[in-house]
Design a protein around this motif. Structure first.
Motif, PDB file in Angstrom:
ATOM      1  N   MET A   1       0.819  -1.198   0.000  1.00  0.00           N
ATOM      2  CA  MET A   1       0.000   0.000   0.000  1.00  0.00           C
ATOM      3  C   MET A   1       0.869   1.272   0.000  1.00  0.00           C
ATOM      4  O   MET A   1       0.583   2.211  -0.735  1.00  0.00           O
ATOM      5  N   PHE A   2       1.936   1.271   0.807  1.00  0.00           N
ATOM      6  CA  PHE A   2       2.778   2.465   0.858  1.00  0.00           C
ATOM      7  C   PHE A   2       3.487   2.694  -0.470  1.00  0.00           C
ATOM      8  O   PHE A   2       3.662   3.819  -0.908  1.00  0.00           O
ATOM      9  N   LYS A   3       3.853   1.607  -1.119  1.00  0.00           N
ATOM     10  CA  LYS A   3       4.479   1.700  -2.431  1.00  0.00           C
ATOM     11  C   LYS A   3       3.493   2.304  -3.438  1.00  0.00           C
ATOM     12  O   LYS A   3       3.857   3.155  -4.246  1.00  0.00           O
ATOM     13  N   ALA A   4       2.253   1.873  -3.336  1.00  0.00           N
ATOM     14  CA  ALA A   4       1.228   2.397  -4.243  1.00  0.00           C
ATOM     15  C   ALA A   4       1.023   3.891  -4.022  1.00  0.00           C
ATOM     16  O   ALA A   4       0.808   4.654  -4.960  1.00  0.00           O
ATOM     17  N   LEU A   5       1.116   4.315  -2.754  1.00  0.00           N
ATOM     18  CA  LEU A   5       0.900   5.728  -2.418  1.00  0.00           C
ATOM     19  C   LEU A   5       2.129   6.594  -2.692  1.00  0.00           C
ATOM     20  O   LEU A   5       2.041   7.822  -2.701  1.00  0.00           O
ATOM     21  N   ALA A   6       3.282   5.935  -2.908  1.00  0.00           N
ATOM     22  CA  ALA A   6       4.542   6.680  -3.030  1.00  0.00           C
ATOM     23  C   ALA A   6       4.657   7.430  -4.353  1.00  0.00           C
ATOM     24  O   ALA A   6       5.579   8.213  -4.531  1.00  0.00           O
ATOM     25  N   ASP A   7       3.747   7.225  -5.269  1.00  0.00           N
ATOM     26  CA  ASP A   7       3.845   7.821  -6.593  1.00  0.00           C
ATOM     27  C   ASP A   7       2.845   8.983  -6.739  1.00  0.00           C
ATOM     28  O   ASP A   7       1.660   8.824  -6.466  1.00  0.00           O
ATOM     29  N   ALA A   8       3.353  10.136  -7.203  1.00  0.00           N
ATOM     30  CA  ALA A   8       2.510  11.344  -7.280  1.00  0.00           C
ATOM     31  C   ALA A   8       1.353  11.165  -8.266  1.00  0.00           C
ATOM     32  O   ALA A   8       0.244  11.647  -8.012  1.00  0.00           O
ATOM     33  N   SER A   9       1.596  10.482  -9.381  1.00  0.00           N
ATOM     34  CA  SER A   9       0.518  10.281 -10.366  1.00  0.00           C
ATOM     35  C   SER A   9      -0.600   9.444  -9.768  1.00  0.00           C
ATOM     36  O   SER A   9      -1.781   9.695  -9.999  1.00  0.00           O
ATOM     37  N   ARG A  10      -0.204   8.449  -8.979  1.00  0.00           N
ATOM     38  CA  ARG A  10      -1.227   7.594  -8.368  1.00  0.00           C
ATOM     39  C   ARG A  10      -1.993   8.358  -7.292  1.00  0.00           C
ATOM     40  O   ARG A  10      -3.203   8.199  -7.157  1.00  0.00           O
ATOM     41  N   ARG A  11      -1.293   9.221  -6.559  1.00  0.00           N
ATOM     42  CA  ARG A  11      -2.004  10.022  -5.560  1.00  0.00           C
ATOM     43  C   ARG A  11      -2.979  10.965  -6.259  1.00  0.00           C
ATOM     44  O   ARG A  11      -4.081  11.213  -5.773  1.00  0.00           O
ATOM     45  N   GLU A  12      -2.584  11.469  -7.452  1.00  0.00           N
ATOM     46  CA  GLU A  12      -3.482  12.351  -8.190  1.00  0.00           C
ATOM     47  C   GLU A  12      -4.747  11.598  -8.634  1.00  0.00           C
ATOM     48  O   GLU A  12      -5.860  12.129  -8.562  1.00  0.00           O
ATOM     49  N   LEU A  13      -4.559  10.356  -9.057  1.00  0.00           N
ATOM     50  CA  LEU A  13      -5.725   9.553  -9.454  1.00  0.00           C
ATOM     51  C   LEU A  13      -6.674   9.365  -8.263  1.00  0.00           C
ATOM     52  O   LEU A  13      -7.893   9.450  -8.410  1.00  0.00           O
ATOM     53  N   LEU A  14      -6.106   9.120  -7.085  1.00  0.00           N
ATOM     54  CA  LEU A  14      -6.948   8.963  -5.889  1.00  0.00           C
ATOM     55  C   LEU A  14      -7.679  10.274  -5.577  1.00  0.00           C
ATOM     56  O   LEU A  14      -8.858  10.267  -5.217  1.00  0.00           O
ATOM     57  N   ASP A  15      -6.964  11.419  -5.743  1.00  0.00           N
ATOM     58  CA  ASP A  15      -7.603  12.722  -5.513  1.00  0.00           C
ATOM     59  C   ASP A  15      -8.788  12.908  -6.464  1.00  0.00           C
ATOM     60  O   ASP A  15      -9.830  13.428  -6.075  1.00  0.00           O
ATOM     61  N   ARG A  16      -8.596  12.483  -7.702  1.00  0.00           N
ATOM     62  CA  ARG A  16      -9.673  12.655  -8.686  1.00  0.00           C
ATOM     63  C   ARG A  16     -10.861  11.765  -8.377  1.00  0.00           C
ATOM     64  O   ARG A  16     -12.004  12.137  -8.614  1.00  0.00           O
ATOM     65  N   LEU A  17     -10.598  10.591  -7.827  1.00  0.00           N
ATOM     66  CA  LEU A  17     -11.711   9.724  -7.432  1.00  0.00           C
ATOM     67  C   LEU A  17     -12.395  10.266  -6.184  1.00  0.00           C
ATOM     68  O   LEU A  17     -13.602  10.121  -6.009  1.00  0.00           O
ATOM     69  N   ARG A  18     -11.614  10.920  -5.345  1.00  0.00           N
ATOM     70  CA  ARG A  18     -12.225  11.520  -4.156  1.00  0.00           C
ATOM     71  C   ARG A  18     -13.166  12.650  -4.585  1.00  0.00           C
ATOM     72  O   ARG A  18     -14.253  12.809  -4.047  1.00  0.00           O
ATOM     73  N   ALA A  19     -12.741  13.418  -5.603  1.00  0.00           N
ATOM     74  CA  ALA A  19     -13.571  14.515  -6.103  1.00  0.00           C
ATOM     75  C   ALA A  19     -14.807  13.960  -6.807  1.00  0.00           C
ATOM     76  O   ALA A  19     -15.898  14.492  -6.670  1.00  0.00           O
TER      77      ALA A  19
END
Lengths: 101, 176
Positions: free
Chosen positions: A1-19
């Motif tokens: 999970m931390f590896k998945a979160l370590a990437d800025a593009s992936r965090r951006e995708l999560l932000d977009r799903l949160r929106a």
């Protein structure tokens, strides 16, 4: 999970799903500076880490932010009484930072 | 029976639990067991399609009621939900809460899906989004360790209460 979160593009995708939850791959690719292939690969990593849940609807696959693993981490290290103090600190930080703008 | 095809998933939560599908099924449908991870709320369900579904609050009052839409032990349990006794919440259209249980390697994948038949605003979804992760987490911890450690989520956020009031007046689900 931390590896998945370590990437800025992936965090951006999560932000977009949160929106906006429940988006298709096509919708997620709009206004993103990434190839469709890259987005698809990032989503697969996020799904593998259980940070994204998917639902098949006809021929489409909808993507949802799954915060349950993050909640589990929170419970492991944040106790009942810490929570209200942390909330107060984070409110204070937000207030001070918005006032500066 | 309601028309499930008009419902769209709005919130989907997944957790993996080291247990059997039968244990998860019991946890989701047994009143005494559900109380232990659902912050004192007890599920009461008539074990058949079309049966009644109730969720009692810790004082024994009805918090939510609905109808069983799918009863397929130990794979799928789905029911409608109308939240009662919270001023206005029961005037909203019913939502659909579905649990899917399946083996995934050595553990069991549990998926909770909250679906709605109308374009429900985020503010109304925020209530479930603040509560469900804690419930899912607690369910996992209880089945895996026999204990719970979760902190009870607070009541509905103020923006949710406001959004419900607004929706009940405007009834956006009637406009197509």
């Amino acid at each position: 999970m931390f590896k998945a979160l370590a990437d800025a593009s992936r965090r951006e995708l999560l932000d977009r799903l949160r929106a906006e939850n429940g988006q298709t791959l096509n919708e997620l690719c709009v206004r993103l500076d990434m190839t469709r292939q890259a987005v698809s690969k990032h989503l697969a990593i996020l799904e593998e880490a259980n940070l994204v849940a998917t639902v098949k609807r006809g021929r489409e696959k909808l993507h949802y932010l799954n915060p349950v693993p993050i909640h589990e981490i929170g419970e492991r290290w944040i106790g009942k009484f810490d929570r209200s103090r942390l909330q107060a600190l984070s409110d204070l930080k937000r207030n001070l930072e918005t006032r500066d703008e | 029976m309601i028309d499930v095809s008009v419902f769209t998933p709005k919130t989907v939560y997944v957790t993996y639990i080291a247990a059997t599908p039968e244990q998860v099924w019991q946890a989701l449908t047994d009143p005494a067991f559900s109380k232990r991870y659902f912050f004192g709320f007890a599920v009461a369900v008539e074990p058949r399609e079309g049966g009644a579904f109730r969720l009692h609050d810790p004082d024994g009052r009805i918090h939510a009621s609905g109808e069983v839409v799918a009863w397929d032990p130990p794979r799928r349990f789905s029911s409608t939900w109308i939240v009662e006794g919270m001023g206005g919440f029961d005037a909203l259209p019913a939502c659909l809460v579905t649990y899917d249980i399946e083996w995934s390697g050595e553990s069991v994948k549990v998926t909770m899906t909250e679906s709605h038949s109308w374009n429900v605003p985020d503010a109304i979804l925020s209530g479930g989004r603040s509560g469900w992760p804690a419930v899912m987490c607690n369910l996992k911890t209880l089945l895996e360790t026999g204990k719970t450690l979760s902190i009870a989520p607070e009541g509905p956020p103020p923006e949710m209460v406001e959004a419900v009031k607004k929706a009940v007046i405007e009834k956006p689900w009637l406009k197509r």
